[in-house]
Design a protein around this motif. Structure first.
Motif, mmCIF file in Angstrom:
data_model
loop_
_atom_site.group_PDB
_atom_site.id
_atom_site.type_symbol
_atom_site.label_atom_id
_atom_site.label_comp_id
_atom_site.label_asym_id
_atom_site.label_seq_id
_atom_site.Cartn_x
_atom_site.Cartn_y
_atom_site.Cartn_z
ATOM 1 N N ASP A 212 0.878 -1.332 0.066
ATOM 2 C CA ASP A 212 -0.091 0.024 -0.058
ATOM 3 C C ASP A 212 0.674 1.298 0.083
ATOM 4 N N VAL A 213 1.860 1.199 0.656
ATOM 5 C CA VAL A 213 2.940 2.337 0.723
ATOM 6 C C VAL A 213 4.430 1.900 0.736
ATOM 7 N N ILE A 214 5.245 2.326 -0.059
ATOM 8 C CA ILE A 214 6.617 2.009 0.030
ATOM 9 C C ILE A 214 7.237 3.316 0.178
ATOM 10 N N ILE A 215 8.397 3.196 1.293
ATOM 11 C CA ILE A 215 9.121 4.213 1.622
ATOM 12 C C ILE A 215 10.570 4.067 0.956
ATOM 13 N N THR A 216 11.263 5.240 0.844
ATOM 14 C CA THR A 216 12.632 4.888 0.478
ATOM 15 C C THR A 216 13.439 6.306 0.907
ATOM 16 N N THR A 217 14.365 6.168 1.681
ATOM 17 C CA THR A 217 14.999 7.407 2.183
ATOM 18 C C THR A 217 16.557 7.623 1.890
ATOM 19 N N LEU A 218 17.188 8.235 1.084
ATOM 20 C CA LEU A 218 18.410 8.105 0.899
ATOM 21 C C LEU A 218 19.042 6.850 0.084
ATOM 22 N N CYS A 219 18.220 6.413 -0.559
ATOM 23 C CA CYS A 219 18.688 5.332 -1.064
ATOM 24 C C CYS A 219 18.919 5.269 -2.692
ATOM 25 N N LEU A 220 18.037 5.565 -3.273
ATOM 26 C CA LEU A 220 17.860 5.323 -4.779
ATOM 27 C C LEU A 220 19.165 6.048 -5.628
ATOM 28 N N GLU A 221 19.399 7.438 -5.190
ATOM 29 C CA GLU A 221 20.539 7.958 -5.868
ATOM 30 C C GLU A 221 21.845 7.326 -5.612
ATOM 31 N N PHE A 222 22.203 6.562 -4.608
ATOM 32 C CA PHE A 222 23.375 6.236 -4.057
ATOM 33 C C PHE A 222 23.520 4.667 -4.385
ATOM 34 N N ALA A 223 22.362 3.925 -4.908
ATOM 35 C CA ALA A 223 22.561 2.733 -5.484
ATOM 36 C C ALA A 223 22.572 2.657 -7.062
ATOM 37 N N THR A 224 22.483 3.895 -7.526
ATOM 38 C CA THR A 224 22.509 4.042 -9.012
ATOM 39 C C THR A 224 23.798 4.826 -9.539
ATOM 40 N N LEU A 225 23.945 4.767 -10.714
ATOM 41 C CA LEU A 225 25.401 5.541 -11.351
ATOM 42 C C LEU A 225 25.034 6.524 -12.240
ATOM 43 N N THR A 226 23.787 6.546 -12.831
ATOM 44 C CA THR A 226 23.187 7.654 -13.828
ATOM 45 C C THR A 226 22.017 7.768 -13.675
ATOM 46 N N VAL A 227 21.494 8.926 -14.284
ATOM 47 C CA VAL A 227 20.035 9.376 -14.211
ATOM 48 C C VAL A 227 19.094 8.203 -14.949
ATOM 49 N N GLU A 228 19.568 7.562 -15.885
ATOM 50 C CA GLU A 228 18.904 6.676 -16.501
ATOM 51 C C GLU A 228 18.679 5.616 -15.488
ATOM 52 N N GLU A 229 19.948 5.141 -14.716
ATOM 53 C CA GLU A 229 19.644 4.133 -13.840
ATOM 54 C C GLU A 229 18.875 4.447 -12.582
ATOM 55 N N PRO B 157 -1.880 -0.494 -7.248
ATOM 56 C CA PRO B 157 -2.525 0.484 -7.905
ATOM 57 C C PRO B 157 -3.305 1.543 -7.087
ATOM 58 N N ALA B 158 -2.994 2.875 -7.095
ATOM 59 C CA ALA B 158 -3.339 3.940 -6.355
ATOM 60 C C ALA B 158 -2.489 3.732 -5.023
ATOM 61 N N GLY B 159 -1.591 3.084 -4.824
ATOM 62 C CA GLY B 159 -0.628 2.887 -3.609
ATOM 63 C C GLY B 159 0.269 4.403 -3.524
ATOM 64 N N PHE B 160 0.987 4.528 -2.328
ATOM 65 C CA PHE B 160 1.767 5.745 -2.538
ATOM 66 C C PHE B 160 3.370 5.217 -2.348
ATOM 67 N N LEU B 161 3.956 6.189 -2.988
ATOM 68 C CA LEU B 161 5.508 6.159 -2.855
ATOM 69 C C LEU B 161 5.983 7.259 -2.399
ATOM 70 N N VAL B 162 6.852 7.145 -1.310
ATOM 71 C CA VAL B 162 7.361 8.277 -0.303
ATOM 72 C C VAL B 162 8.742 8.232 -0.839
ATOM 73 N N VAL B 163 9.195 9.112 -1.651
ATOM 74 C CA VAL B 163 10.660 9.160 -1.796
ATOM 75 C C VAL B 163 11.317 10.160 -1.155
ATOM 76 N N GLN B 164 12.657 10.088 -0.235
ATOM 77 C CA GLN B 164 13.226 11.050 0.542
ATOM 78 C C GLN B 164 14.775 10.961 0.279
ATOM 79 N N GLY B 165 15.607 11.994 -0.156
ATOM 80 C CA GLY B 165 16.687 11.988 -0.591
ATOM 81 C C GLY B 165 17.455 13.279 -0.579
ATOM 82 N N ALA B 166 18.464 13.380 -1.179
ATOM 83 C CA ALA B 166 19.504 14.479 -1.258
ATOM 84 C C ALA B 166 19.717 15.155 -2.619
ATOM 85 N N LEU B 167 19.579 16.429 -2.815
ATOM 86 C CA LEU B 167 19.751 17.113 -3.913
ATOM 87 C C LEU B 167 21.254 17.667 -4.164
ATOM 88 N N GLY B 168 21.476 17.679 -5.509
ATOM 89 C CA GLY B 168 22.779 18.175 -5.717
ATOM 90 C C GLY B 168 24.047 17.561 -5.194
#
Length: 312
Positions: free
Chosen positions: A208-225, A239-250
Motif C-alpha cells: 500500500d505504501v513504499i518508503i525509500t530514504t537516501l537510497c536510490l540516488e546512491f544505489a545507481t550511477l546515472t540518471v537513467e539507472e 494501484p493507487a498506492g503511495f510512494l514516499v521518496v526522500q533524498g538528497a539534492l545536488g
C-alpha cells in the motif's frame, strides 16, 4: 570501464567497505534538522493524513490536515482512532534501502502492523535484525547503548504524536516489522526471490505504501539507472498506492570509512520525471536547504527533499 564494470565496482565498494556502526556514528550521531525534516514528513503522511486516506492529494489538503492535528483531539477523533486500529494489520508497508537506520518506520508503525524492511547489504540487514530483537526495558550492556542511540529520534516522533512515551513507539515498531529481506533496486523484481518471506498474512506481495530514504540516488550511477530503479520499486506498489521518496539534492558523493561513495546528482525535475515514467503522479514536494556543516556530514548535498507520489 564499461557500465557493467562500474556497477560491479560499486557493489564491491559497498560490500567490502560499508560499516554500519561507523556510518551511524558519522551521520546519525544526533538528531539534526535534516533528519527531523524526514521524520516530520513521514509523521505528516502516516499519522496526520492517515497514509493518504484522508487527503484528496493536493498540497492545500495536506496543509489543512497539519493545522487540524494541532488542535486537541476530541472524543469523536478518539473513536476514529480506535476503529482505525482494527485495519492496521491489513495495510502493507515496504521500506526500500533501510540501511542500518530504524527510524523511517516509526511513523509507519502508527498506520500499519505489517512492515517489511529491505536492504542490499547483509551487514545492514543484520544490524536491523539485531536492533529489533533487543528489549526496550531491560537490555543488558553492551546492547543498551544501541537502544539509547535512537531514543532522541523516537522521542521526537513521540512528541509529534503526543504519545505518552517513546517506549510505546519502540515497542510498536518492533511489533510491526515482520521481515527484513534483501533487495536490489536494479532488478525488475527488487525483492528477488523473497516475495514469499515478505508477503503479508493474506499472501499478497504488493504494498500500500513504499518508503525509500537516501537510497536510490546512491544505489545507481546515472540518471537513467535512477529512473530504472524508481520504475522497479513502483512495480511492488499496488494501484493507487503511495510512494514516499526522500533524498538528497545536488549530491555527487559522500565519505565513509575513508572511501568516497558516489551519488547521482538529483534535482526536482529528475525525480518527478522518473516518477512520471514509472506511472506515478507527484502529490507533494518539499525541500529543506542544507542545515549541517560539511564536517558533521561529509557529503556535498545542497538540500534534502520529500516527495509523495501516487501510482496511477
Amino acid at each position: 570501464m564499461t557500465m557493467e564494470s562500474k556497477r560491479l565496482a560499486l557493489e564491491k565498494l559497498y560490500k567490502d567497505n560499508f560499516q554500519p556502526e561507523e556510518y551511524l556514528t558519522t551521520y546519525y550521531r544526533n538528531l539534526d534538522p535534516e533528519v527531523e525534516f524526514f521524520l516530520r514528513n513521514l509523521h505528516h503522511f502516516f499519522f496526520v493524513s492517515n497514509g493518504g486516506e484522508e487527503s484528496s492529494a493536493t498540497t492545500s489538503d495536506f496543509e489543512g490536515l497539519e493545522k487540524q492535528v494541532e488542535r486537541e483531539v476530541d472524543e469523536d477523533e478518539k473513536v476514529a482512532k480506535k476503529n482505525e486500529k482494527k485495519t492496521k494489520d491489513k495495510r502493507r508497508v515496504l521500506e526500500i534501502g533501510s540501511g542500518p537506520v530504524p527510524v523511517s518506520m516509526i511513523s509507519a508503525s502508527s498506520w500499519s502492523e505489517w512492515i517489511v524492511c529491505s536492504d542490499f547489504l547483509e551487514q545492514n540487514r543484520q544490524n536491523i535484525k539485531h536492533w529489533l530483537t533487543m528489549m526496550t526495558a531491560a537490555t543488558p550492556a553492551p546492547g543498551r547503548h544501541e537502544v539509547e542511540t535512537w531514543l532522541p529520534f523516537f522521542q521526537y516522533v513521540a512528541e509529534l504524536e503526543r504519545a505518552e512515551s517513546e517506549t510505546i513507539l519502540l515497542d510498536r515498531v518492533r511489533h510491526s516489522v515482520r521481515a527484513v529481506v534483501p533487495c536490489n533496486v536494479l532488478l525488475t523484481d527488487p525483492l528477488m526471490d523473497n516475495k514469499d518471506t515478505a508477503c503479508n498474512a493474506d499472501g499478497h506481495s504488493s504494498y500500500d505504501v513504499i518508503i525509500t530514504t537516501l537510497c536510490l540516488e546512491f544505489a545507481t550511477l546515472t540518471v537513467e539507472e535512477y529512473s530504472t530503479a524508481v520504475a522497479n520499486v513502483t512495480r511492488l506498489l499496488r494501484p493507487a498506492g503511495f510512494l514516499v521518496v526522500q533524498g538528497a539534492l545536488g549530491n555527487s558523493h559522500y565519505w565513509h570509512n575513508n572511501h568516497e561513495f558516489p551519488s547521482v546528482v538529483l534535482n526536482r525535475a529528475i525525480v518527478e520525471s522518473a516518477l512520471a515514467d514509472a506511472g506515478c503522479q507527484t502529490v507533494e514536494w518539499k525541500e529543506l536547504a542544507r542545515c549541517c556543516p560539511q564536517q558533521e556530514k561529509p557529503a556535498d548535498h545542497s538540500a534534502v527533499f520529500y516527495c509523495l507520489a501516487r501510482k496511477i
